[in-house]
Design an enzyme around this catalytic site. Sequence first.
Site, PDB file in Angstrom:
ATOM      1  N   ASP A 256       0.704   3.613   2.345  1.00  9.10           N
ATOM      2  CA  ASP A 256       0.573   4.218   3.657  1.00  9.10           C
ATOM      3  C   ASP A 256      -0.491   5.321   3.574  1.00  9.10           C
ATOM      4  O   ASP A 256      -1.306   5.331   2.649  1.00  9.10           O
ATOM      5  CB  ASP A 256       1.925   4.720   4.178  1.00  9.10           C
ATOM      6  CG  ASP A 256       1.998   4.698   5.701  1.00  9.10           C
ATOM      7  OD1 ASP A 256       1.736   3.631   6.288  1.00  9.10           O
ATOM      8  OD2 ASP A 256       2.316   5.736   6.305  1.00  9.10           O
TER       9      ASP A 256
ATOM     10  N   ASP B  81       0.851  -1.199   0.000  1.00 17.10           N
ATOM     11  CA  ASP B  81       0.000   0.000   0.000  1.00 17.10           C
ATOM     12  C   ASP B  81       0.880   1.240   0.000  1.00 17.10           C
ATOM     13  O   ASP B  81       2.107   1.145   0.103  1.00 17.10           O
ATOM     14  CB  ASP B  81      -0.901   0.003   1.247  1.00 17.10           C
ATOM     15  CG  ASP B  81      -0.083   0.009   2.530  1.00 17.10           C
ATOM     16  OD1 ASP B  81       0.264   1.110   2.998  1.00 17.10           O
ATOM     17  OD2 ASP B  81       0.236  -1.076   3.058  1.00 17.10           O
TER      18      ASP B  81
END
Length: 288
Positions: A210, A208
Amino acid sequence: MKTKIGVIGGSGIYDMDGLQDAAWVSVDSPWGTPSDQILTGTLDGVAMAFLPRHGRGHVHSPSTVPYRANIDALKRLGVTDIISVSACGSFREEMAPGDFVVVDQFIDRTFAREKSFFGTGCVAHVSVAHPTCPRLSEACGEAGRAAGITIHRGGTYLAMEGPQFSSQAESRLYRDWGCDVIGMTNMPEAKLAREAEICYASVAMVTDYDSWHPDHGAVDITEIIATLQGNGTKARDLIGRLPTLLGAARAPCPHGCDRALEYAIMTAPDKRDPVLISKLDAVAGRIL
């Protein structure tokens, strides 16, 4: 000397395929019980040892992983080279979910973990200026490229305590610091591997962006799990190529990882705590 590759599998990687003579073995450690049994075997003629960092079924949080017991157990099995595989968030647009990053630097922001095998009764200071082994990291990069993985060679990993993900303010701060990825488990693991004189490389699998990314918002655990599954398959492919690259015969590490304790121990022999010294039999036996 013979090569023995130790793989520490992170979130989503609890097993390793393709090993010959595979067996799960229990290893006793004076530093506690390791995360799980260790899967041993051979791959392309090279000895292998696989340890699921969180345990099968994911029972350990990043803070409760028994890092010292894990590294000590791998040392007792004769592991010469550790490949750490772990999930991470990315601070860089070009390091996208599904990409891998071969980490070469860390910023340690953990605070609830034992970070050294040494202490009162036997003080030692090792250098972690360069906390990963360039030789081993290069092999990981080559294996990843051969596997068709988008792999970034070099990056700074921010190790946070967790288990919660970052606030947006924290995420932006770490990005401004120059960090490339964020995770919860490579520290104190890398420091302990250096104290144990084992070469260490970190392969961080991006799940991802973040929480800093304006188009992605907060970290979505459902999206992370979906990406983890794909990353796990790619990680197994990368690991499967390492025995051929590293070979069964092993020369001394050209970067000195396997001699990190040479001048590190400060405590005079007559002042050393015999109880602590007995616990250091595997980690520091070469010196002590």
